[in-house]
Design a protein around this motif. Structure first.
Motif, short mmCIF file in Angstrom:
data_model
loop_
_atom_site.label_atom_id
_atom_site.label_comp_id
_atom_site.label_asym_id
_atom_site.label_seq_id
_atom_site.Cartn_x
_atom_site.Cartn_y
_atom_site.Cartn_z
N ALA A 21 0.84 -1.19 0.00
CA ALA A 21 0.00 0.00 0.00
C ALA A 21 0.88 1.25 0.00
N ASN A 22 1.91 1.21 0.80
CA ASN A 22 2.83 2.35 0.86
C ASN A 22 3.54 2.56 -0.47
N ALA A 23 4.09 1.48 -1.02
CA ALA A 23 4.83 1.60 -2.27
C ALA A 23 3.93 2.09 -3.40
N GLY A 24 2.74 1.52 -3.48
CA GLY A 24 1.82 1.92 -4.54
C GLY A 24 1.44 3.38 -4.42
N LEU A 25 1.18 3.81 -3.19
CA LEU A 25 0.78 5.19 -2.96
C LEU A 25 1.91 6.15 -3.29
N VAL A 26 3.10 5.85 -2.83
CA VAL A 26 4.25 6.70 -3.12
C VAL A 26 4.49 6.78 -4.62
N ASN A 27 4.42 5.66 -5.30
CA ASN A 27 4.61 5.65 -6.75
C ASN A 27 3.61 6.55 -7.45
N LEU A 119 -3.24 17.62 -2.41
CA LEU A 119 -4.28 17.16 -1.49
C LEU A 119 -5.41 16.47 -2.24
N ASP A 120 -5.75 17.00 -3.41
CA ASP A 120 -6.75 16.32 -4.24
C ASP A 120 -6.29 14.91 -4.59
N ASP A 121 -5.02 14.80 -5.00
CA ASP A 121 -4.48 13.49 -5.36
C ASP A 121 -4.54 12.53 -4.17
N LEU A 122 -4.18 13.07 -3.02
CA LEU A 122 -4.18 12.26 -1.80
C LEU A 122 -5.59 11.76 -1.50
N ASP A 123 -6.56 12.63 -1.68
CA ASP A 123 -7.96 12.23 -1.51
C ASP A 123 -8.32 11.09 -2.44
N GLU A 124 -7.97 11.30 -3.69
CA GLU A 124 -8.41 10.36 -4.71
C GLU A 124 -7.79 8.98 -4.54
N CYS A 125 -6.50 8.96 -4.18
CA CYS A 125 -5.78 7.68 -4.13
C CYS A 125 -5.83 7.01 -2.77
N PHE A 126 -6.27 7.73 -1.75
CA PHE A 126 -6.09 7.21 -0.41
C PHE A 126 -7.28 7.55 0.50
N ILE A 127 -7.37 8.81 0.87
CA ILE A 127 -8.31 9.23 1.91
C ILE A 127 -9.76 8.86 1.61
N SER A 128 -10.18 9.14 0.39
CA SER A 128 -11.60 8.95 0.06
C SER A 128 -11.98 7.48 -0.05
N LEU A 129 -10.99 6.59 -0.05
CA LEU A 129 -11.30 5.16 -0.14
C LEU A 129 -11.82 4.61 1.18
N LEU A 130 -11.64 5.39 2.24
CA LEU A 130 -11.96 4.90 3.58
C LEU A 130 -13.12 5.68 4.19
N THR A 131 -13.88 5.02 5.06
CA THR A 131 -14.91 5.73 5.81
C THR A 131 -14.26 6.52 6.93
N PRO B 6 -3.02 25.05 5.00
CA PRO B 6 -3.03 23.80 4.24
C PRO B 6 -1.89 22.87 4.61
N VAL B 7 -0.77 23.40 5.06
CA VAL B 7 0.35 22.53 5.40
C VAL B 7 0.07 21.69 6.64
N ASP B 8 -0.98 22.06 7.38
CA ASP B 8 -1.33 21.28 8.56
C ASP B 8 -2.56 20.40 8.31
N ASP B 9 -2.95 20.27 7.08
CA ASP B 9 -4.12 19.47 6.73
C ASP B 9 -4.02 18.07 7.32
N GLU B 10 -5.15 17.60 7.87
CA GLU B 10 -5.12 16.30 8.54
C GLU B 10 -4.89 15.15 7.57
N ARG B 11 -5.18 15.36 6.30
CA ARG B 11 -4.93 14.30 5.33
C ARG B 11 -3.43 14.07 5.16
N LEU B 12 -2.67 15.15 5.25
CA LEU B 12 -1.21 14.99 5.21
C LEU B 12 -0.71 14.22 6.43
N THR B 13 -1.39 14.44 7.55
CA THR B 13 -0.98 13.74 8.76
C THR B 13 -1.18 12.24 8.63
N LEU B 14 -2.33 11.84 8.11
CA LEU B 14 -2.61 10.42 7.95
C LEU B 14 -1.63 9.79 6.96
#
Lengths: 162, 162
Positions: A21-27, A119-131, B6-14
């Motif tokens: 999960a880490n490797a895929g996300l970083v890539n 942050l959008d990318d992070l949402d799309e690939c990671f954050i939004s996948l989870l409840t 934005p640099v303190d966004d909680e998504r970055l923390t996770l």
DNA sequence: CAAGATTGAGCCCTCAATCTTA
DNA sequence: TAAGATTGAGGGCTCAATCTTG
């Protein structure tokens, strides 16, 4: 019925999921970051940590620990960032052995302009996948692991400014 | 009351927790693996995946994908493993372009002797820190992320033997 | 031409040694 | 002597180009 072999141990599966999960996300994130902002994840990580620190600066040693890098490795990263104009070194008045890495105005603009899309990318690939609940639980679990094995990560506050 | 930057966004923390937990764990486990068995995590990863595969062999391309490595990178890893006697290349009779990486008997002995201690290490640094429920939840969450961003990981079963 | 694997060039990191300051 | 930072040497990876086979 087949014997369970140690190579199929479920603990390896859980660890493998973490690594993958880490490797895929970083890539994925680094590919996007590179094309959108021209920043590597390493550069982004350095600049983000500086941006979060009081005075936008951090001791070289502390920054190296936060990035899981040797101080030698950090020296060279900062060399390149300095050449790009995003970071500059500052000597520490109270301890002439040490130096700071400090974000330049150009570096601050750069990271701030790169952040929204990232942050959008992070949402799309990671954050939004989870409840919400999954996110909270994940954070708790990861924090336990991180605290156990990540010596100097973000635990140490920055040193008193000198 | 201070504005949240934005640099303190909680998504970055996770995300940061994921990266740091992973980096800390890899660092700690690789140090132990190296001193206990003389294996790098990369070598261990290759040999473990081969050991889990039918016939203890895998196509170079598939192995590269599982390891998040370019095929170029894998070529060089297998060069070194072949020189150490743990892996050997085998040509694929039905498609002469391709080749297999296969675990040698020496490699099989090596991974099997390294595994018990490695599992202990994994317990100590990771698994035992979590409750049963936390482990199950973590696995579920990581699997969601992994499946979304890890293209060829372990999803593809090995190709039909030729 | 496309796919699988390898090779050459180059980048980035680590380890060990060095220099400076406390 | 130790701590902070840097430098030289070397390892491992990626990208682009190449070779072979489908």
């Amino acid at each position: 019925m087949a014997m369970a072999s140690p190579v199929d141990d479920e603990r390896l599966t859980l660890a493998g999921l973490l690594f993958e999960a880490n490797a895929g996300l970083v890539n994925e994130l680094s590919k996007r970051l590179e094309t959108e902002s021209g920043l590597s994840t390493q550069w982004f990580g350095v600049m983000l940590r500086l941006a979060r620190s009081p005075g936008q600066r951090l001791r070289m040693t502390d920054l190296a620990a936060q990035l899981t890098l040797t101080s030698s490795g950090l020296t060279r990263v900062v060399d390149r960032l300095e050449e790009a104009g995003y970071v500059r070194r500052e000597t520490c008045p109270s301890d002439r052995r040490g130096s700071y890495a400090a974000l330049t105005p150009s570096g601050k603009r750069k990271i701030e302009s790169a952040l929204p899309k990232h942050l959008d990318d992070l949402d799309e690939c990671f954050i939004s996948l989870l409840t919400d609940r999954e996110r909270r639980d994940l954070e708790k679990a990861l924090r336990k692991v991180r605290d156990a094995v990540y010596p100097q990560g973000l635990v140490n506050g920055p040193r008193a400014a000198c």
